[in-house]
Design a protein around this motif. Sequence first.
Motif, PDB file in Angstrom:
ATOM      1  N   THR A 178       0.824  -1.213   0.000  1.00  0.00           N
ATOM      2  CA  THR A 178       0.000   0.000   0.000  1.00  0.00           C
ATOM      3  C   THR A 178       0.857   1.261   0.000  1.00  0.00           C
ATOM      4  O   THR A 178       0.319   2.373   0.033  1.00  0.00           O
ATOM      5  CB  THR A 178      -0.937   0.023   1.223  1.00  0.00           C
ATOM      6  OG1 THR A 178      -0.148   0.083   2.426  1.00  0.00           O
ATOM      7  CG2 THR A 178      -1.819  -1.218   1.252  1.00  0.00           C
ATOM      8  N   GLY A 179       2.191   1.100   0.000  1.00  0.00           N
ATOM      9  CA  GLY A 179       3.083   2.249  -0.001  1.00  0.00           C
ATOM     10  C   GLY A 179       3.472   2.738   1.382  1.00  0.00           C
ATOM     11  O   GLY A 179       4.177   3.737   1.509  1.00  0.00           O
ATOM     12  N   GLY A 201       7.468  -6.083   8.624  1.00  0.00           N
ATOM     13  CA  GLY A 201       6.159  -5.607   8.188  1.00  0.00           C
ATOM     14  C   GLY A 201       5.449  -4.724   9.180  1.00  0.00           C
ATOM     15  O   GLY A 201       4.285  -4.352   8.955  1.00  0.00           O
ATOM     16  N   TYR A 202       6.109  -4.357  10.300  1.00  0.00           N
ATOM     17  CA  TYR A 202       5.481  -3.471  11.275  1.00  0.00           C
ATOM     18  C   TYR A 202       5.525  -2.031  10.751  1.00  0.00           C
ATOM     19  O   TYR A 202       6.550  -1.569  10.229  1.00  0.00           O
ATOM     20  CB  TYR A 202       6.184  -3.546  12.627  1.00  0.00           C
ATOM     21  CG  TYR A 202       6.217  -4.932  13.224  1.00  0.00           C
ATOM     22  CD1 TYR A 202       5.211  -5.860  12.958  1.00  0.00           C
ATOM     23  CD2 TYR A 202       7.259  -5.333  14.060  1.00  0.00           C
ATOM     24  CE1 TYR A 202       5.235  -7.130  13.499  1.00  0.00           C
ATOM     25  CE2 TYR A 202       7.299  -6.599  14.615  1.00  0.00           C
ATOM     26  CZ  TYR A 202       6.282  -7.497  14.330  1.00  0.00           C
ATOM     27  OH  TYR A 202       6.312  -8.753  14.865  1.00  0.00           O
ATOM     28  N   VAL A 203       4.426  -1.315  10.913  1.00  0.00           N
ATOM     29  CA  VAL A 203       4.287   0.023  10.332  1.00  0.00           C
ATOM     30  C   VAL A 203       5.054   1.044  11.173  1.00  0.00           C
ATOM     31  O   VAL A 203       4.887   1.134  12.391  1.00  0.00           O
ATOM     32  CB  VAL A 203       2.806   0.425  10.238  1.00  0.00           C
ATOM     33  CG1 VAL A 203       2.672   1.832   9.648  1.00  0.00           C
ATOM     34  CG2 VAL A 203       2.041  -0.578   9.394  1.00  0.00           C
ATOM     35  N   LEU A 249       3.294   6.714   7.344  1.00  0.00           N
ATOM     36  CA  LEU A 249       3.654   7.425   6.122  1.00  0.00           C
ATOM     37  C   LEU A 249       3.306   6.560   4.919  1.00  0.00           C
ATOM     38  O   LEU A 249       3.686   5.389   4.858  1.00  0.00           O
ATOM     39  CB  LEU A 249       5.158   7.745   6.102  1.00  0.00           C
ATOM     40  CG  LEU A 249       5.703   8.580   7.268  1.00  0.00           C
ATOM     41  CD1 LEU A 249       7.204   8.698   7.169  1.00  0.00           C
ATOM     42  CD2 LEU A 249       5.057   9.945   7.292  1.00  0.00           C
ATOM     43  N   VAL A 250       2.585   7.119   3.972  1.00  0.00           N
ATOM     44  CA  VAL A 250       2.181   6.389   2.774  1.00  0.00           C
ATOM     45  C   VAL A 250       2.734   7.113   1.548  1.00  0.00           C
ATOM     46  O   VAL A 250       2.415   8.285   1.307  1.00  0.00           O
ATOM     47  CB  VAL A 250       0.642   6.276   2.671  1.00  0.00           C
ATOM     48  CG1 VAL A 250       0.261   5.480   1.429  1.00  0.00           C
ATOM     49  CG2 VAL A 250       0.062   5.634   3.930  1.00  0.00           C
TER      50      VAL A 250
END
Length: 261
Positions: free
Chosen positions: A124-125, A132-134, A139-140
């Motif tokens: 998803t950017g 894989g932790y945000v 931020l996208v």
Amino acid sequence: MRALWTAASGMSAQQLNVDTIANNLANVNTTGFKKMRVDYQDLYYQTLREPGAQEGDGVISPTGLQVGMGTYPVSTQKIFTSGNLEQTDAPMDIAIEGAGFFQVAMPDGTMGYTRSGNFRTDNTGRLVTADGYVVQPDLVLPTETLEVIVGLDGMVSARVAGTNALTQVGQLELATFTNPAGLRSIGHSLYTESPAAGDPVVGVAGSAGFGNVRQGMRENSNVSVVDEMVSMITAQRAYELSSKAIQTADEMIRISNNLRG
């Protein structure tokens, strides 16, 4: 015999020391890893005569008579000195030069903290860790992003296909702690809060109390192989001496058992 248990505590302490050294050496190439050190304290003392006790004719004992009962590990402390920065030129490799931690949203909803800035983008950017932790704040990157630029203050900008202008995506923030050595290590190059670390202070990179961020670089482990090898040799010799003390105590017991009137 006290010596048996005293020496055994020394062997147990050095075993933990070697375990810690082995973990340091195993992570010599782990990005953002901070070495650990074992701290020890002496155990309680058996007091056979109190210091200052009254002797005959009013004489005061100048030192007393106490026998130590060994040692025990009291803590394993993270040493948060900075590691060397290595240039990788990968746009998603971001290193912290100075104090601070990146913030990461954990699957259970809590916040994790890391010095490992080898980030990625998911489908998803969003900026994520290798697991894989945000990364927080979320931020996208826009679709069709051609170039990502991260400033020293953590401002993230993107150049999108079809335009030469930079679009600001968001601001990376860092967190600091009063006592970072009190953070709880959970693996995956992550730490979580604990009462010993204090509450996190969040701010912008480059401001007072926070380090800068460097794009295209990664922070290497602060483990020195030479120092760890010297510590390992020292621990091995201390372990051997403690085992010798046990053998000596055992031999003394054998001799006393074989005494005949």
